[in-house]
Write a protein that holds these residues in place. Structure first.
Motif, PDB file in Angstrom:
ATOM      1  N   SER A 131       1.030  -1.137   0.033  1.00 54.61           N
ATOM      2  CA  SER A 131       0.034  -0.041  -0.048  1.00 54.61           C
ATOM      3  C   SER A 131       1.219   1.431   0.080  1.00 54.61           C
ATOM      4  N   GLY A 132       1.695   0.927  -0.208  1.00 51.99           N
ATOM      5  CA  GLY A 132       2.602   2.321  -0.390  1.00 51.99           C
ATOM      6  C   GLY A 132       4.251   2.284  -1.237  1.00 51.99           C
ATOM      7  N   PHE A 133       4.642   3.157  -1.391  1.00 51.74           N
ATOM      8  CA  PHE A 133       5.915   3.605  -1.766  1.00 51.74           C
ATOM      9  C   PHE A 133       7.440   4.346  -1.112  1.00 51.74           C
ATOM     10  N   THR A 134       8.199   4.032  -2.122  1.00 51.18           N
ATOM     11  CA  THR A 134       9.136   5.554  -2.135  1.00 51.18           C
ATOM     12  C   THR A 134       9.761   5.784  -3.663  1.00 51.18           C
ATOM     13  N   ALA A 135       9.802   7.093  -3.609  1.00 53.40           N
ATOM     14  CA  ALA A 135      10.877   7.395  -4.792  1.00 53.40           C
ATOM     15  C   ALA A 135      11.281   7.724  -4.834  1.00 53.40           C
ATOM     16  N   ASP A 136      12.841   7.808  -5.328  1.00 47.81           N
ATOM     17  CA  ASP A 136      13.767   8.778  -5.707  1.00 47.81           C
ATOM     18  C   ASP A 136      13.787   9.411  -6.951  1.00 47.81           C
ATOM     19  N   ILE A 137      13.951  10.651  -6.959  1.00 51.21           N
ATOM     20  CA  ILE A 137      14.143  11.228  -8.088  1.00 51.21           C
ATOM     21  C   ILE A 137      15.560  11.889  -8.688  1.00 51.21           C
ATOM     22  N   THR A 138      16.461  11.511  -9.729  1.00 46.61           N
ATOM     23  CA  THR A 138      17.600  12.336  -9.976  1.00 46.61           C
ATOM     24  C   THR A 138      17.235  13.540 -10.647  1.00 46.61           C
ATOM     25  N   LEU A 139      17.292  14.848 -10.761  1.00 43.68           N
ATOM     26  CA  LEU A 139      17.705  16.070 -11.894  1.00 43.68           C
ATOM     27  C   LEU A 139      18.657  16.192 -12.128  1.00 43.68           C
ATOM     28  N   LYS A 140      18.776  16.684 -13.021  1.00 46.42           N
ATOM     29  CA  LYS A 140      20.286  16.853 -13.272  1.00 46.42           C
ATOM     30  C   LYS A 140      19.594  17.615 -14.816  1.00 46.42           C
ATOM     31  N   ASN A 141      20.662  18.951 -14.859  1.00 51.47           N
ATOM     32  CA  ASN A 141      21.126  19.990 -15.761  1.00 51.47           C
ATOM     33  C   ASN A 141      21.710  19.949 -16.580  1.00 51.47           C
ATOM     34  N   THR A 142      21.150  19.627 -17.971  1.00 55.34           N
ATOM     35  CA  THR A 142      21.646  19.111 -19.391  1.00 55.34           C
ATOM     36  C   THR A 142      21.880  19.928 -19.871  1.00 55.34           C
ATOM     37  N   GLY A 143      21.088  21.643 -19.614  1.00 53.56           N
ATOM     38  CA  GLY A 143      22.165  22.531 -20.147  1.00 53.56           C
ATOM     39  C   GLY A 143      23.468  23.785 -20.001  1.00 53.56           C
ATOM     40  N   THR A 144      23.774  24.795 -20.690  1.00 55.40           N
ATOM     41  CA  THR A 144      24.610  25.292 -20.067  1.00 55.40           C
ATOM     42  C   THR A 144      24.815  26.841 -19.481  1.00 55.40           C
ATOM     43  N   THR A 145      23.695  26.841 -18.176  1.00 48.00           N
ATOM     44  CA  THR A 145      23.803  27.622 -17.818  1.00 48.00           C
ATOM     45  C   THR A 145      23.023  26.836 -16.296  1.00 48.00           C
ATOM     46  N   PRO A 146      23.552  27.436 -14.908  1.00 49.72           N
ATOM     47  CA  PRO A 146      22.772  27.165 -14.086  1.00 49.72           C
ATOM     48  C   PRO A 146      21.563  27.275 -14.461  1.00 49.72           C
ATOM     49  N   VAL A 147      21.058  27.127 -12.853  1.00 47.27           N
ATOM     50  CA  VAL A 147      20.351  27.213 -12.865  1.00 47.27           C
ATOM     51  C   VAL A 147      19.482  27.153 -11.141  1.00 47.27           C
ATOM     52  N   ASP A 148      19.397  28.488 -11.307  1.00 42.66           N
ATOM     53  CA  ASP A 148      18.929  28.961  -9.534  1.00 42.66           C
ATOM     54  C   ASP A 148      17.658  29.632  -9.357  1.00 42.66           C
ATOM     55  N   GLY A 149      16.750  28.588  -8.450  1.00 47.28           N
ATOM     56  CA  GLY A 149      15.463  28.263  -7.828  1.00 47.28           C
ATOM     57  C   GLY A 149      14.808  27.036  -8.509  1.00 47.28           C
ATOM     58  N   TRP A 150      14.453  26.740  -8.727  1.00 43.31           N
ATOM     59  CA  TRP A 150      13.726  25.335  -9.019  1.00 43.31           C
ATOM     60  C   TRP A 150      12.308  24.720  -7.980  1.00 43.31           C
ATOM     61  N   ARG A 151      11.697  24.203  -9.216  1.00 46.70           N
ATOM     62  CA  ARG A 151      10.330  24.543  -8.669  1.00 46.70           C
ATOM     63  C   ARG A 151      10.330  22.591 -10.083  1.00 46.70           C
ATOM     64  N   LEU A 152       9.819  21.490  -9.296  1.00 43.15           N
ATOM     65  CA  LEU A 152       9.614  21.076 -10.194  1.00 43.15           C
ATOM     66  C   LEU A 152       8.668  20.309 -10.015  1.00 43.15           C
ATOM     67  N   ALA A 153       7.706  19.473 -11.357  1.00 39.15           N
ATOM     68  CA  ALA A 153       6.356  19.579 -11.324  1.00 39.15           C
ATOM     69  C   ALA A 153       5.810  18.370 -11.616  1.00 39.15           C
ATOM     70  N   PHE A 154       4.773  17.664 -11.397  1.00 37.86           N
ATOM     71  CA  PHE A 154       4.524  15.988 -12.521  1.00 37.86           C
ATOM     72  C   PHE A 154       3.054  15.680 -11.683  1.00 37.86           C
ATOM     73  N   ASP A 155       2.805  14.629 -12.742  1.00 37.41           N
ATOM     74  CA  ASP A 155       1.068  14.107 -11.968  1.00 37.41           C
ATOM     75  C   ASP A 155       1.379  13.102 -12.249  1.00 37.41           C
ATOM     76  N   PHE A 156       0.663  12.490 -10.647  1.00 32.60           N
ATOM     77  CA  PHE A 156       0.349  11.314 -10.487  1.00 32.60           C
ATOM     78  C   PHE A 156      -0.697  10.454 -11.411  1.00 32.60           C
ATOM     79  N   PRO A 157      -0.137   9.377 -12.104  1.00 31.35           N
ATOM     80  CA  PRO A 157      -1.341   8.723 -13.426  1.00 31.35           C
ATOM     81  C   PRO A 157      -2.690   8.397 -12.721  1.00 31.35           C
ATOM     82  N   THR A 158      -2.344   8.091 -11.401  1.00 32.14           N
ATOM     83  CA  THR A 158      -3.762   7.187 -10.816  1.00 32.14           C
ATOM     84  C   THR A 158      -4.591   8.494 -10.002  1.00 32.14           C
ATOM     85  N   THR A 159      -5.431   8.139  -9.146  1.00 31.15           N
ATOM     86  CA  THR A 159      -6.403   9.293  -7.597  1.00 31.15           C
ATOM     87  C   THR A 159      -6.134   8.890  -6.822  1.00 31.15           C
TER      88      THR A 159
END
Length: 380
Positions: A288-316
């Protein structure tokens, strides 16, 4: 139908003619006004003349917002007392509408109109709201109405408990209200049409739930529940909204509302900075549960200064429980993670890891897409 309580000379005026007496009272700027559901008395010609209204001129100016709404004690069973500063109008305020909300399970969203006896004086308005459940805590707001049917912006919220007779005998304690949240702040959300609410609190218990409310130009509505001192709220199409938050316990006791915080949309839509990023999402599930690990990588050429990651769960049935290395929130199916102070900058080529625990009901598919500061990320 609600109505006003006659007093003194106004009672004799009512015996001679209800409408004429009410118009005369309004012309003097004092006396009695109808409450929610009452039929407003027609404005006297003298009032219209004093306001400079010509024949056929349409009154389109609403009354001012009722301010200073506060509870007052009324010792009648099932009655809650309110008081506020009278509204003003270019012609005359002819009455007030009063709306109430209390916790039920499942919780309702809308406020309902209630009946009240309303007395208007030169410096304040008193209302006795009746027909309530004795001992129950309610939230109230007030709207002023003029003879043309123009309605003011709703007042801010106030909490008041309906009187219970007989009172709880001493030393038996009466119902206790949760501690009020404070320092409510509103900021941008993960995308257009969303805002983030954050607030401070004390004395949270295992049954404490925070309830945000949102005010439009016409009414207040409940915007959901949160077990965390932050949440996302989806907005409508108006350019400005005001928010207040209350705490409630599992039996429906309500705190005093927080301070009001207002969000005003920008007149121009900013173009988000280009973001280049890659996401790796790994979940380890059990019954009835889970643990999620997310790796976020900056693949651009400039720094990201302040970030907000967003996604939608597929089920309700997938729900965020608690996260780490970021500030996590969930609204409906949308989950957001905002940077902490120590990891707000992601250099080009740099990766960082965040994660969370959650619950599900047997089906735990991975999110299909992710955005970083509004820009799409590659998913690997």
């Amino acid at each position: 139908m609600s109505y006003t309580r006659p007093r003194g000379a106004a009672l004799r005026g009512l015996l001679l003619g209800f409408c004429a007496a009410t118009a005369a009272v309004l012309a003097l700027g004092s006396g009695l006004t109808p409450a929610s559901g009452a039929v407003p008395a027609p404005a006297a010609p003298a009032v219209l003349a004093a306001a400079g209204a010509g024949a056929g001129a349409a009154d389109t100016t609403p009354p001012s917002e009722p301010v200073g709404l506060s509870p007052r004690n009324v010792y009648l069973n099932g009655v809650a007392g309110l008081t506020w500063t009278p509204s003003t109008d270019d012609v005359a305020v002819t009455g007030y509408e009063i709306f109430a909300w209390s916790y039920t399970s499942p919780a309702t969203t809308a406020f309902e109109p209630v009946q009240a006896y309303v007395n208007t004086f030169s410096t304040h308005v008193n209302a006795d709201v009746h027909g309530l459940t004795p001992g129950r805590a309610y939230l109230f707001y007030v709207v002023a109405v003029d003879a043309a049917g123009n309605r003011s912006k709703p007042s801010l919220l106030v909490q008041q408990r309906a009187m219970r007779e007989p009172p709880q005998p001493s030393p038996t304690p009466g119902p206790s209200n949760p501690s009020a949240p404070w320092d409510l702040r509103v900021g941008g959300g993960p995308g257009p049409g969303y805002v983030t609410l954050l607030w401070s609190y004390r004395d949270q218990t295992p049954t404490t739930v925070w309830v945000p409310f949102v005010r439009s130009s016409t009414d207040w509505t409940r915007a959901g529940d949160s077990t965390l001192p932050r949440t996302l709220v989806r907005l409508g199409t108006e350019s400005s909204y005001t928010f207040q938050v209350v705490a409630r316990d599992d039996v429906g006791n309500l705190s005093t509302p927080s301070n009001a915080a207002t969000w005003t949309a920008s007149t121009s839509t900013p173009t988000p900075a280009p973001v280049t990023c890659a996401i790796t999402y790994n979940a380890r599930s059990w019954a009835s549960g889970f643990t999620a690990d997310i790796t976020l990588k900056n693949t651009g050429t400039t720094p990201v200064d302040g970030w907000r990651l967003a996604f939608d769960f597929p089920t309700t049935t997938q729900h965020l429980t608690i996260g780490w290395s970021a500030t996590w929130t969930q609204s409906a199916a949308t989950v957001t993670a905002a940077n902490a102070s120590w990891n707000r900058t992601i250099a080009p080529g740099q990766s960082l890891r965040v994660g969370f625990t959650g619950t599900h009901t047997g089906n735990n598919p991975s999110p299909a897409s992710f955005t970083l500061n509004g820009g799409a990320c590659a998913v690997g």
